[in-house]
Design a protein around this motif. Structure first.
Motif, PDB file in Angstrom:
ATOM      1  N   ARG A 166       0.807  -1.230   0.000  1.00  0.00           N
ATOM      2  CA  ARG A 166       0.000   0.000   0.000  1.00  0.00           C
ATOM      3  C   ARG A 166       0.836   1.276   0.000  1.00  0.00           C
ATOM      4  N   GLU A 167       2.170   1.157   0.073  1.00  0.00           N
ATOM      5  CA  GLU A 167       3.010   2.361   0.142  1.00  0.00           C
ATOM      6  C   GLU A 167       3.504   2.811  -1.234  1.00  0.00           C
ATOM      7  N   VAL A 168       2.862   2.325  -2.291  1.00  0.00           N
ATOM      8  CA  VAL A 168       3.237   2.743  -3.642  1.00  0.00           C
ATOM      9  C   VAL A 168       1.981   3.037  -4.449  1.00  0.00           C
ATOM     10  N   GLN A 169       2.090   4.031  -5.324  1.00  0.00           N
ATOM     11  CA  GLN A 169       1.012   4.378  -6.249  1.00  0.00           C
ATOM     12  C   GLN A 169       1.637   4.650  -7.607  1.00  0.00           C
ATOM     13  N   VAL A 170       1.120   3.998  -8.663  1.00  0.00           N
ATOM     14  CA  VAL A 170       1.635   4.227 -10.016  1.00  0.00           C
ATOM     15  C   VAL A 170       1.033   5.515 -10.560  1.00  0.00           C
ATOM     16  N   VAL A 171       1.892   6.448 -10.920  1.00  0.00           N
ATOM     17  CA  VAL A 171       1.451   7.705 -11.525  1.00  0.00           C
ATOM     18  C   VAL A 171       1.450   7.575 -13.043  1.00  0.00           C
ATOM     19  N   GLU A 172       2.534   7.046 -13.598  1.00  0.00           N
ATOM     20  CA  GLU A 172       2.671   6.817 -15.043  1.00  0.00           C
ATOM     21  C   GLU A 172       3.500   5.549 -15.257  1.00  0.00           C
ATOM     22  N   PRO A 173       3.232   4.832 -16.370  1.00  0.00           N
ATOM     23  CA  PRO A 173       2.233   5.071 -17.407  1.00  0.00           C
ATOM     24  C   PRO A 173       0.861   4.520 -17.006  1.00  0.00           C
ATOM     25  N   ALA A 174      -0.163   5.025 -17.634  1.00  0.00           N
ATOM     26  CA  ALA A 174      -1.538   4.609 -17.310  1.00  0.00           C
ATOM     27  C   ALA A 174      -1.762   3.135 -17.643  1.00  0.00           C
ATOM     28  N   SER A 175      -1.097   2.653 -18.711  1.00  0.00           N
ATOM     29  CA  SER A 175      -1.272   1.254 -19.115  1.00  0.00           C
ATOM     30  C   SER A 175      -0.758   0.298 -18.036  1.00  0.00           C
ATOM     31  N   LEU A 176       0.349   0.652 -17.396  1.00  0.00           N
ATOM     32  CA  LEU A 176       0.885  -0.191 -16.325  1.00  0.00           C
ATOM     33  C   LEU A 176      -0.031  -0.141 -15.106  1.00  0.00           C
ATOM     34  N   LYS A 177      -0.569   1.033 -14.822  1.00  0.00           N
ATOM     35  CA  LYS A 177      -1.504   1.174 -13.703  1.00  0.00           C
ATOM     36  C   LYS A 177      -2.710   0.257 -13.904  1.00  0.00           C
ATOM     37  N   LYS A 178      -3.222   0.184 -15.147  1.00  0.00           N
ATOM     38  CA  LYS A 178      -4.370  -0.668 -15.453  1.00  0.00           C
ATOM     39  C   LYS A 178      -4.018  -2.149 -15.282  1.00  0.00           C
ATOM     40  N   GLU A 179      -2.833  -2.532 -15.769  1.00  0.00           N
ATOM     41  CA  GLU A 179      -2.401  -3.926 -15.648  1.00  0.00           C
ATOM     42  C   GLU A 179      -2.258  -4.337 -14.189  1.00  0.00           C
ATOM     43  N   LEU A 180      -1.711  -3.459 -13.368  1.00  0.00           N
ATOM     44  CA  LEU A 180      -1.541  -3.776 -11.951  1.00  0.00           C
ATOM     45  C   LEU A 180      -2.893  -3.843 -11.236  1.00  0.00           C
ATOM     46  N   PHE A 181      -3.832  -2.992 -11.638  1.00  0.00           N
ATOM     47  CA  PHE A 181      -5.169  -3.044 -11.047  1.00  0.00           C
ATOM     48  C   PHE A 181      -5.810  -4.410 -11.316  1.00  0.00           C
ATOM     49  N   GLU A 182      -5.664  -4.892 -12.561  1.00  0.00           N
ATOM     50  CA  GLU A 182      -6.224  -6.198 -12.909  1.00  0.00           C
ATOM     51  C   GLU A 182      -5.515  -7.315 -12.151  1.00  0.00           C
ATOM     52  N   GLU A 183      -4.201  -7.174 -11.959  1.00  0.00           N
ATOM     53  CA  GLU A 183      -3.424  -8.177 -11.225  1.00  0.00           C
ATOM     54  C   GLU A 183      -3.864  -8.239  -9.764  1.00  0.00           C
ATOM     55  N   VAL A 184      -4.030  -7.071  -9.143  1.00  0.00           N
ATOM     56  CA  VAL A 184      -4.452  -7.021  -7.739  1.00  0.00           C
ATOM     57  C   VAL A 184      -5.865  -7.565  -7.586  1.00  0.00           C
ATOM     58  N   ASP A 185      -6.728  -7.279  -8.561  1.00  0.00           N
ATOM     59  CA  ASP A 185      -8.095  -7.787  -8.494  1.00  0.00           C
ATOM     60  C   ASP A 185      -8.112  -9.311  -8.572  1.00  0.00           C
ATOM     61  N   ALA A 186      -7.250  -9.883  -9.453  1.00  0.00           N
ATOM     62  CA  ALA A 186      -7.156 -11.341  -9.556  1.00  0.00           C
ATOM     63  C   ALA A 186      -6.610 -11.944  -8.268  1.00  0.00           C
ATOM     64  N   MET A 187      -5.656 -11.270  -7.644  1.00  0.00           N
ATOM     65  CA  MET A 187      -5.108 -11.736  -6.368  1.00  0.00           C
ATOM     66  C   MET A 187      -6.197 -11.726  -5.294  1.00  0.00           C
ATOM     67  N   ARG A 188      -7.010 -10.692  -5.305  1.00  0.00           N
ATOM     68  CA  ARG A 188      -8.085 -10.571  -4.319  1.00  0.00           C
ATOM     69  C   ARG A 188      -9.064 -11.733  -4.452  1.00  0.00           C
ATOM     70  N   GLN A 189      -9.377 -12.077  -5.707  1.00  0.00           N
ATOM     71  CA  GLN A 189     -10.285 -13.182  -5.943  1.00  0.00           C
ATOM     72  C   GLN A 189      -9.726 -14.502  -5.419  1.00  0.00           C
ATOM     73  N   ASN A 190      -8.415 -14.675  -5.528  1.00  0.00           N
ATOM     74  CA  ASN A 190      -7.768 -15.886  -5.016  1.00  0.00           C
ATOM     75  C   ASN A 190      -7.959 -16.014  -3.508  1.00  0.00           C
ATOM     76  N   PHE A 191      -7.892 -14.879  -2.804  1.00  0.00           N
ATOM     77  CA  PHE A 191      -8.028 -14.922  -1.356  1.00  0.00           C
ATOM     78  C   PHE A 191      -9.488 -15.061  -0.918  1.00  0.00           C
ATOM     79  N   LEU A 192     -10.428 -14.653  -1.787  1.00  0.00           N
ATOM     80  CA  LEU A 192     -11.843 -14.764  -1.445  1.00  0.00           C
ATOM     81  C   LEU A 192     -12.346 -16.190  -1.612  1.00  0.00           C
ATOM     82  N   ASN A 193     -11.770 -16.912  -2.575  1.00  0.00           N
ATOM     83  CA  ASN A 193     -12.247 -18.281  -2.880  1.00  0.00           C
ATOM     84  C   ASN A 193     -11.727 -19.303  -1.849  1.00  0.00           C
TER      85      ASN A 193
END
Length: 331
Positions: free
Chosen positions: A304-331
């Protein structure tokens, strides 16, 4: 090995004595024998070996005669390296670069010492070495323990780099079948705890990175090659955080908390900037980098101590990665 090192040690001690004696003050064979605690016959043998290696050891006859090192000898202030194999000389050469890459204390003094040793050993000149060290590159990391076969391959590839000769390798890639391919080796690259070979691959018709321990067999060919004029090994490695061959992009991160303090103690790439965050909290890290998958793992490791400012494409990829990780912990 022990016998060779004892012989080398005696020659070093002999040189240290001889360099302090001149034609006006030579040192006799009996005195050398007493100081080195070896027989006069062996003293003469060591002197003969040193002379065969180009050392200008001269002698003076008479009651007060003896041996001395010529004052105008180009080796007068250097250490002789006698009896080292090519592999042992290469080990010294590689060690010099690894110490330099890890920025150890007294690095300048160590560098000077190695230059004297390697200059005397003569290995690089025998291979046509022209002083260009860029084909041996290192990034910080734990040292890899190479097998004897890997060490042999390392040496053969190194010679091929210097001599600009093609190499035929039987390679075991991760996602494909084992295959033979002809490569033009450009550089040896040690990253983290593994050793890689940067080479132009004739099969793929482009530059690729090969892992040394995945080379199962190899054959050094007599065919020469010309390096791509556009290739600069130092530039190739300067933006990398990993070994993947994707595009270079501009990365900007906002770091807070512990990560904002720790970033000043890390060496990720050669050129980066760290400045205050406009909002007043944390810092902004900016750099040109290559190796997207490794960069993503590095960013995710900061939590939680990092935030991607640029590039936007990497920010989107990491958001999808974190969302997939979250789903792994929910199941």
């Amino acid at each position: 090995m022990e016998e060779m090192m004892g012989r080398l040690g005696n020659m070093l001690r002999l040189w240290m004595i001889l360099k302090n004696h001149s034609e006006q003050n030579p040192v006799g064979i009996n005195k050398l024998s007493r100081e080195l605690e070896i027989r006069p016959r062996m003293i003469r043998e060591y002197i003969r070996i040193l002379q065969d290696e180009g050392w200008e050891i001269e002698s003076k006859r008479g009651r007060y005669g003896g041996y001395f090192l010529a004052s105008d000898s180009k080796y007068h202030r250097l250490l002789p390296i006698i009896g080292l194999s090519q592999e042992e000389q290469l080990a010294l050469y590689v060690a010099k670069h690894e110490l330099s890459a890890n920025k150890v204390d007294y690095s300048r003094e160590i560098e000077q010492s190695f230059e004297k040793i390697l200059g005397t050993a003569g290995l690089m000149n025998s291979l046509g070495y022209n002083g260009d060290d860029r084909h041996i590159m290192f990034q910080l990391g734990i040292a890899e323990r190479l097998t004897d076969e890997d060490k042999h391959n390392y040496w053969q590839i190194y010679k091929a780099i210097v001599e600009k000769r093609k190499v035929n390798i039987y390679y075991n890639p991760v996602s494909q079948k084992k295959n033979w391919r002809v490569i033009h080796p450009y550089a040896i690259w040690k990253h983290q705890h593994m050793t890689y070979v940067r080479a132009f691959c004739e099969n793929a018709n482009r530059l690729l990175t090969f892992k040394l321990n995945r080379i199962l067999q190899m054959e050094c060919l007599e065919q020469p090659f010309e390096r791509l004029s556009s290739y600069n090994p130092l530039e190739d490695i300067s933006y990398r955080i990993g070994v993947s061959d994707d595009e270079v992009f501009d990365l900007k991160l906002r770091l807070t908390g512990w990560e904002a303090r720790a970033i000043f103690e890390q060496t990720l790439v050669e050129n980066y900037l760290v400045g205050p965050c406009p909002s007043g909290e944390g810092v902004i890290f900016s750099a040109r980098m290559k190796g997207k998958e490794d960069i993503k793992r590095w960013i995710l490791g900061m939590g939680r101590e990092v935030q991607v400012v640029e590039p936007a494409s990497l920010k989107k990829e990491l958001f999808e990665e974190v969302d997939a990780m979250r789903q792994n912990f929910l199941n």
